[in-house]
Design an enzyme around this catalytic site. Sequence first.
Site, short mmCIF file in Angstrom:
data_model
loop_
_atom_site.label_atom_id
_atom_site.label_comp_id
_atom_site.label_asym_id
_atom_site.label_seq_id
_atom_site.Cartn_x
_atom_site.Cartn_y
_atom_site.Cartn_z
N ALA A 102 0.83 -1.21 0.00
CA ALA A 102 0.00 0.00 0.00
C ALA A 102 0.87 1.26 0.00
O ALA A 102 1.98 1.27 0.54
CB ALA A 102 -0.91 0.00 1.23
N GLU A 150 -0.30 -9.76 -1.91
CA GLU A 150 -1.70 -10.07 -2.21
C GLU A 150 -1.95 -10.06 -3.71
O GLU A 150 -2.73 -10.87 -4.23
CB GLU A 150 -2.62 -9.08 -1.50
CG GLU A 150 -2.68 -9.32 0.01
CD GLU A 150 -3.49 -8.30 0.76
OE1 GLU A 150 -4.37 -8.69 1.54
OE2 GLU A 150 -3.23 -7.08 0.57
N GLU A 170 1.29 -6.42 7.30
CA GLU A 170 0.35 -5.39 7.76
C GLU A 170 0.30 -5.24 9.27
O GLU A 170 0.14 -4.13 9.79
CB GLU A 170 -1.05 -5.70 7.21
CG GLU A 170 -1.22 -5.40 5.73
CD GLU A 170 -0.82 -6.54 4.83
OE1 GLU A 170 -1.13 -6.50 3.62
OE2 GLU A 170 -0.18 -7.50 5.34
#
Length: 300
Positions: A102, A150, A170
């Site tokens: 991210a 992912e 994460e």
Amino acid sequence: MLRLGRAAAAAGCRALGGSHPLGAGGYSRKSSSTGKEILVNVHGGERSGIAEILLNRAHARNSLGKTLVNELFRALESLRCDERIRVVVFKSEVKGVFCAGADLKERAQMSDTEVGHFVHRLRSLMDEIAALPMPTIAAIEGYALGGGLELALACDLRVAASSAKMGLIETTRGLLPGAGGTQRLPRYIGIGLAKELIFTGRQIDGQQAFSIGLVNHSVPQNDEGDAAYQRALILAKEILPQAPIAVKMGKVAINRGIEVDIASGMAIEGMCYAQNIPTRDRQEGMAAFREKRPPHYVGE
């Protein structure tokens, strides 16, 4: 239901002309949406039928920001209905990283509501990758962390350099995997190992990933830094000569069958098999076997 879904998809592809937006006269090494962070390259010659989706956001280590995500959605849409494409390879144009996950700097500027909407969009993106009708291969040369892993998990097959670093990290950032990691990882490596890796946020290298079944192949990195990509191309070229409809139906049977009990899975396999029976490729395969010659499959 499977027949209806395939017919609807075929109708949608026919409406789009069944071809890539860049046209039949060849493909340039750029995104179909004229984007800069996602590039699309479709090979000719001996690699004809292989498309590459290239992550190209060097300044942010290919992190999943809004622009990259939007361009990736458009690239997927452009390839989905192109029947010339038999395999899609995901790779990075940025040395030493596949995808760093991210874009936390960008996300820090979002409200809680905006974060929720964006993560939902990321989850939808990974589902779109998984739903591509043709086989997909992730070539992992460097870091594939968080959302980057992912993305690789959403692909059918994964090839990693032995020096690559992978992890759903994460929890080290006060988060949990939100783009499919909690669901896809245990399906590949088992619940216990998936929990261990997610709970600890541990990073593992390509050889370790191979040993637990996270990647299909692990290869020593070469001087050019593209060993995983070269191995992915070899794998793609093994898939290319096979009957494309049979391959696609096999993918449907596996993906849908793994989610249900064995009896329902057998029924799904039967429906997929039934759709392959009337194809020209099945007749060609039988004829080639009888005539002792290599088959020539056309995807019909």
